[in-house]
Design a protein around this motif. Structure first.
Motif, PDB file in Angstrom:
ATOM      1  N   HIS A  16       0.322  -1.118   0.149  1.00  0.00           N
ATOM      2  CA  HIS A  16       0.095   0.124   0.015  1.00  0.00           C
ATOM      3  C   HIS A  16       0.717   1.516   0.070  1.00  0.00           C
ATOM      4  N   ILE A  17       2.108   1.124  -0.042  1.00  0.00           N
ATOM      5  CA  ILE A  17       3.120   2.179  -0.019  1.00  0.00           C
ATOM      6  C   ILE A  17       3.738   2.345  -1.199  1.00  0.00           C
ATOM      7  N   ASP A  18       3.441   3.757  -1.250  1.00  0.00           N
ATOM      8  CA  ASP A  18       4.393   3.492  -3.160  1.00  0.00           C
ATOM      9  C   ASP A  18       5.734   4.903  -3.009  1.00  0.00           C
ATOM     10  N   ILE A  19       6.862   3.716  -3.056  1.00  0.00           N
ATOM     11  CA  ILE A  19       7.995   4.819  -2.597  1.00  0.00           C
ATOM     12  C   ILE A  19       8.348   5.592  -3.352  1.00  0.00           C
ATOM     13  N   ASN A  20       8.349   5.860  -4.669  1.00  0.00           N
ATOM     14  CA  ASN A  20       8.287   6.841  -5.443  1.00  0.00           C
ATOM     15  C   ASN A  20       7.978   8.310  -5.956  1.00  0.00           C
ATOM     16  N   LEU A  21       6.539   8.572  -4.363  1.00  0.00           N
ATOM     17  CA  LEU A  21       6.732   9.875  -4.408  1.00  0.00           C
ATOM     18  C   LEU A  21       6.836  10.701  -3.372  1.00  0.00           C
ATOM     19  N   TYR A  22       7.532   9.987  -2.322  1.00  0.00           N
ATOM     20  CA  TYR A  22       8.754  10.200  -1.626  1.00  0.00           C
ATOM     21  C   TYR A  22       9.864  11.659  -2.015  1.00  0.00           C
ATOM     22  N   ALA A  48       3.053  15.397 -11.661  1.00  0.00           N
ATOM     23  CA  ALA A  48       3.693  15.776 -10.031  1.00  0.00           C
ATOM     24  C   ALA A  48       1.782  16.242  -8.763  1.00  0.00           C
ATOM     25  N   SER A  49       1.497  16.940  -9.779  1.00  0.00           N
ATOM     26  CA  SER A  49      -0.260  16.873  -8.053  1.00  0.00           C
ATOM     27  C   SER A  49      -1.222  16.068  -8.524  1.00  0.00           C
ATOM     28  N   HIS A  50      -1.266  14.382  -8.975  1.00  0.00           N
ATOM     29  CA  HIS A  50      -2.003  13.882  -8.960  1.00  0.00           C
ATOM     30  C   HIS A  50      -1.030  12.424  -7.530  1.00  0.00           C
ATOM     31  N   ALA A  51       0.388  13.112  -7.820  1.00  0.00           N
ATOM     32  CA  ALA A  51       1.314  12.314  -7.323  1.00  0.00           C
ATOM     33  C   ALA A  51       1.045  12.696  -6.092  1.00  0.00           C
ATOM     34  N   LEU A  52       1.108  14.099  -5.927  1.00  0.00           N
ATOM     35  CA  LEU A  52       1.448  14.778  -4.551  1.00  0.00           C
ATOM     36  C   LEU A  52      -0.037  13.996  -4.305  1.00  0.00           C
ATOM     37  N   GLN A  53      -1.420  14.020  -3.976  1.00  0.00           N
ATOM     38  CA  GLN A  53      -2.717  13.779  -3.861  1.00  0.00           C
ATOM     39  C   GLN A  53      -3.071  12.487  -3.128  1.00  0.00           C
ATOM     40  N   ARG A  54      -1.442  11.666  -4.514  1.00  0.00           N
ATOM     41  CA  ARG A  54      -1.993  10.206  -3.227  1.00  0.00           C
ATOM     42  C   ARG A  54      -1.518   9.782  -2.377  1.00  0.00           C
ATOM     43  N   LEU A  55       0.093  10.637  -2.428  1.00  0.00           N
ATOM     44  CA  LEU A  55       0.621  11.044  -1.562  1.00  0.00           C
ATOM     45  C   LEU A  55      -0.228  11.691  -0.073  1.00  0.00           C
ATOM     46  N   ARG A  83      13.107  12.222   8.545  1.00  0.00           N
ATOM     47  CA  ARG A  83      13.582  10.887   8.574  1.00  0.00           C
ATOM     48  C   ARG A  83      13.032  10.399   7.019  1.00  0.00           C
ATOM     49  N   ILE A  84      12.484  11.354   5.814  1.00  0.00           N
ATOM     50  CA  ILE A  84      12.629  10.615   4.536  1.00  0.00           C
ATOM     51  C   ILE A  84      13.604  11.101   3.776  1.00  0.00           C
ATOM     52  N   ALA A  90      20.515   7.108   1.588  1.00  0.00           N
ATOM     53  CA  ALA A  90      20.190   5.693   2.153  1.00  0.00           C
ATOM     54  C   ALA A  90      20.554   4.906   1.013  1.00  0.00           C
ATOM     55  N   ILE A  91      19.330   4.699   0.618  1.00  0.00           N
ATOM     56  CA  ILE A  91      18.497   4.346  -0.615  1.00  0.00           C
ATOM     57  C   ILE A  91      19.572   4.688  -1.694  1.00  0.00           C
ATOM     58  N   GLN A  92      19.452   5.704  -2.142  1.00  0.00           N
ATOM     59  CA  GLN A  92      20.574   6.225  -3.582  1.00  0.00           C
ATOM     60  C   GLN A  92      21.611   6.129  -3.170  1.00  0.00           C
ATOM     61  N   HIS A  93      22.328   5.643  -1.781  1.00  0.00           N
ATOM     62  CA  HIS A  93      24.115   5.207  -1.680  1.00  0.00           C
ATOM     63  C   HIS A  93      24.047   3.540  -2.186  1.00  0.00           C
ATOM     64  N   ILE A  94      22.656   2.988  -1.665  1.00  0.00           N
ATOM     65  CA  ILE A  94      23.035   1.491  -2.243  1.00  0.00           C
ATOM     66  C   ILE A  94      22.856   1.113  -3.432  1.00  0.00           C
TER      67      ILE A  94
END
Length: 304
Positions: A16-22, A48-55, A83-84, A90-94
């Motif tokens: 239920h989590i879309d990490i691409n929104l962060y 971008a507006s639709h993605a913000l609404q989903r987040l 935190r985000i 961290a994900i980017q470095h990995i």
């Protein structure tokens, strides 16, 4: 580390989590604009507006409230932002740690540069990257000394070429060229008194303010008579032909790239004068990115 191992990950929750929104959340938070965030993410403003609404639905908070032209973060957004961002870094470095960088992936580079300096830098830049077999598109943007630091930090620019100066600690500087000022005129300048009593042409793209060379002359208690101020050195050289008692002081490297009047005399400054240091600026937050490591390394080779 022990706390991390003690915590369990509810893997089912990620359905239920879309990490691409962060990353979009970070972009809107830092730039207070959906439009700028969309440009950085290479998506349309509508997407971008639709993605913000989903987040918003996912996190059950408005996250950002429009105030004029700005998107202002809610208290909840301020709370979760650190935190985000830490997690995404961290994900980017990995994800990039074991990936070899391919320069062919550099599609475009946006560089802010003064139009008088552009002929000194851009031809060599284009030639070098062409010889590397890259199809990178370079975009030269007129340097705005009032806003370039902000544009660099917001990633509206990739690089800036300008004189060395005090800037935000989040911006790195790498020197490329040391240059000296010389005097141009129809007569040879042999001493300081001759220089001080002449009329001078000043060159600056700014409509007001002290010229760079006069900042140094002031320290030497030297005041010049600037009878004309124009925007380009090429214009100043044309005017010199009409006013034989007038002098123009300019960087030698710029002089070499201009079409010079036939009778022009070039003299050294009759006082000790600091070298003009010119170099490249970039966002320190991107310094560890392989793209920027590669770009800075190659640009250094050009001017080594």
């Amino acid at each position: 580390m022990n706390r991390i191992h003690q915590e369990s990950v509810d893997l089912s929750a990620f359905s239920h989590i879309d990490i691409n929104l962060y990353p979009l959340f970070i972009a809107i938070y830092e730039h207070q604009s959906i439009t700028k965030a969309a440009n950085l993410m290479c998506i349309t403003q509508s997407a971008a507006s639709h993605a913000l609404q989903r987040l918003r639905l996912q996190l059950k908070d408005d996250l950002f409230i429009r105030s004029g032209i700005k998107m202002v973060a809610t208290p909840f957004s301020h709370q979760i932002y650190p935190r985000i961002k830490e997690t995404l870094i961290a994900i980017q470095h990995i994800s990039t740690h074991h990936i070899s960088f391919d320069p062919l992936t550099i599609q475009s580079i946006r560089i802010a540069i003064h139009d008088e300096i552009e002929p000194l830098i851009f031809p060599q830049l284009i030639r070098h990257f062409r010889d590397l077999g890259l199809a990178t598109r370079f975009q030269s943007i007129k340097l705005d000394r009032t806003n370039w630091a902000k544009d660099l930090l917001s990633q509206q620019l990739d690089l800036v070429v300008d004189l060395q100066q005090k800037v935000d600690e989040k911006i790195y500087f790498n020197p490329l060229v040391n240059d000296r000022f010389v005097i141009c005129g129809l007569t040879t300048i042999e001493n300081l008194e001759q220089y001080k009593h002449a009329q001078h042409i000043g060159v600056s793209s700014r409509h007001s303010g002290v010229l760079i060379e006069d900042l140094h002359f002031k320290k030497l208690n030297i005041q010049r008579d600037i009878f004309l101020r124009c925007q380009h050195y090429s214009t100043a050289l044309q005017i010199l032909k009409e006013y034989p008692d007038t002098l123009l002081t300019l960087p030698f490297s710029i002089l070499k790239n201009l079409k010079l009047p036939q009778d022009l005399k070039i003299s050294e400054l009759p006082v000790e004068f600091p070298l003009m240091k010119m170099g490249i600026y970039w966002n320190s937050q991107l310094a560890s990115h392989q793209k920027f490591e590669y770009l800075i390394s190659e640009i250094n080779k050009i001017f080594a």
